[in-house]
Design a protein around this motif. Structure first.
Motif, PDB file in Angstrom:
ATOM      1  N   SER A  50     -38.115 -53.782   7.385  1.00 41.51           N
ATOM      2  CA  SER A  50     -37.725 -52.396   7.642  1.00 41.51           C
ATOM      3  C   SER A  50     -38.911 -51.521   8.024  1.00 41.51           C
ATOM      4  CB  SER A  50     -37.023 -51.817   6.415  1.00 41.51           C
ATOM      5  OG  SER A  50     -37.858 -51.891   5.271  1.00 41.51           O
ATOM      6  N   GLY A 134     -30.795 -46.058  12.024  1.00 41.40           N
ATOM      7  CA  GLY A 134     -29.702 -45.214  11.560  1.00 41.40           C
ATOM      8  C   GLY A 134     -29.556 -45.262  10.059  1.00 41.40           C
ATOM      9  N   ARG A 135     -28.325 -45.445   9.592  1.00 40.31           N
ATOM     10  CA  ARG A 135     -28.059 -45.502   8.153  1.00 40.31           C
ATOM     11  C   ARG A 135     -28.829 -46.643   7.497  1.00 40.31           C
ATOM     12  NH1 ARG A 135     -24.212 -48.273   5.236  1.00 40.31           N
ATOM     13  NH2 ARG A 135     -23.286 -49.069   7.182  1.00 40.31           N
ATOM     14  N   ARG A 136     -28.971 -47.715   8.226  1.00 47.27           N
ATOM     15  CA  ARG A 136     -29.795 -48.842   7.796  1.00 47.27           C
ATOM     16  C   ARG A 136     -30.859 -49.069   8.860  1.00 47.27           C
ATOM     17  NH1 ARG A 136     -25.994 -53.664   5.447  1.00 47.27           N
ATOM     18  NH2 ARG A 136     -24.966 -52.475   3.784  1.00 47.27           N
ATOM     19  N   GLN A 139     -28.779 -52.935  12.130  1.00 48.10           N
ATOM     20  CA  GLN A 139     -27.360 -53.230  12.005  1.00 48.10           C
ATOM     21  C   GLN A 139     -26.876 -54.002  13.219  1.00 48.10           C
ATOM     22  OE1 GLN A 139     -24.739 -49.815  10.609  1.00 48.10           O
ATOM     23  NE2 GLN A 139     -26.527 -48.639  11.256  1.00 48.10           N
ATOM     24  N   PRO A 151     -22.026 -44.544  14.789  1.00 51.22           N
ATOM     25  CA  PRO A 151     -23.203 -44.415  13.920  1.00 51.22           C
ATOM     26  C   PRO A 151     -24.428 -43.928  14.683  1.00 51.22           C
ATOM     27  CG  PRO A 151     -22.804 -46.705  14.451  1.00 51.22           C
ATOM     28  CD  PRO A 151     -21.628 -45.948  14.976  1.00 51.22           C
ATOM     29  N   GLU A 152     -25.306 -43.287  13.979  1.00 48.28           N
ATOM     30  CA  GLU A 152     -26.558 -42.827  14.567  1.00 48.28           C
ATOM     31  C   GLU A 152     -27.461 -44.024  14.830  1.00 48.28           C
ATOM     32  OE1 GLU A 152     -30.442 -40.045  13.391  1.00 48.28           O
ATOM     33  OE2 GLU A 152     -28.743 -40.257  12.012  1.00 48.28           O
ATOM     34  N   CYS A 153     -28.071 -44.079  15.999  1.00 51.67           N
ATOM     35  CA  CYS A 153     -28.989 -45.157  16.354  1.00 51.67           C
ATOM     36  C   CYS A 153     -30.187 -44.571  17.100  1.00 51.67           C
ATOM     37  CB  CYS A 153     -28.329 -46.191  17.255  1.00 51.67           C
ATOM     38  SG  CYS A 153     -26.859 -46.991  16.591  1.00 51.67           S
TER      39      CYS A 153
END
Length: 256
Positions: A50, A134-136, A139, A151-153
């Protein structure tokens, strides 16, 4: 692209030889990529955690609006204090090198998502979207679910088919298929903290490639980028493939 002529062994060998000379002149971001074997087939895997997500980049066109086409042009466009740690083709594209499906670079949508089924590998639903930032951190989301959730990217590339869906292989993959190509794709862990970018050394079936992500890498979800035209730039392994021009290209940029 969804269908390409398979390069001859001679052309691939020449490409790797030329790429070796190019790669040796470039400092590498150490520890990104490694060679591995699964069920008798060789692969190269570039693993990102990450913390590396902000260094991941997608490229399509340069400042003049011309497609990058190859790894050399991407490298040449980098600032003097940055190096390309690894790169590969990042999804299917039309004859003009424009993406077939969704492409998001630095939060800007450059091509819209495609949710209709179609002929060819891209339209072999379920297909999906690889999304970062995004959230992760990472993905892989089925395309229709992605279109519904939006989703936000920071970066996103749509391709298909999905190789692994929530721990299961794509339902249309045949274990004894005779369709074999050099293939590349991306898989993500269940918690979204790890992404694996992989390319096969030799021709494999979809079923074999999916099993590699699911059983070899333990990816919860994985997405096919392409086959036959698949290319990898991995200077720490002395590899810089060349061949037909590419559309979207994904890779990691690191300090020199």
């Amino acid at each position: 692209m969804t269908r390409r002529e398979r390069p001859t062994p001679l052309l691939r060998a020449l490409g790797l030889a030329a790429g070796w000379l190019v790669a040796l002149t470039v400092p590498a971001a150490a520890g990104l990529c490694e060679r591995t074997e699964f069920e008798g087939n060789g692969y190269v895997v570039c693993k990102l955690d990450s913390a590396a997500e902000p260094q991941l980049r997608l490229w399509l066109k340069d400042a003049s609006g011309a497609p990058y086409r190859n790894f050399d042009r991407v490298r040449a466009a980098l600032p003097a204090d940055e190096v390309l740690g690894f790169a590969m083709n990042a999804g299917m594209y039309h004859a003009d090198l424009s993406p077939v499906g969704l492409l998001v670079i630095d939060g800007e949508e450059l091509a819209p998502i495609v949710t209709e089924g179609s002929r060819g590998n891209f339209g072999m639903r379920p297909n999906g979207v690889f999304c970062t930032g995004g959230r992760r951190p990472y993905q892989v989301v089925e395309s229709r679910a992605f279109a519904k959730a939006t989703p936000e990217c920071r970066l996103a590339s749509q391709s298909g088919p999905m190789l692994v869906i929530d721990g299961d292989l794509h339902p249309r993959f045949l274990e004894h298929s005779d369709s074999r190509y050099i293939r590349n794709g991306v898989g993500v862990s269940k918690d979204g903290e790890t992404a694996w970018f992989a390319i096969s050394d030799t021709s494999v079936t979809f079923h074999q490639f999916g099993r590699f992500f699911r059983d070899g890498l333990k990816a919860r979800d994985a997405l096919y980028f392409d086959g036959s035209i698949s290319r990898l730039y991995a200077p720490e392994l002395g590899r810089a493939d060349w061949g037909r021009s590419m559309g979207p290209i994904i890779g990691l940029v690191a300090p020199k």
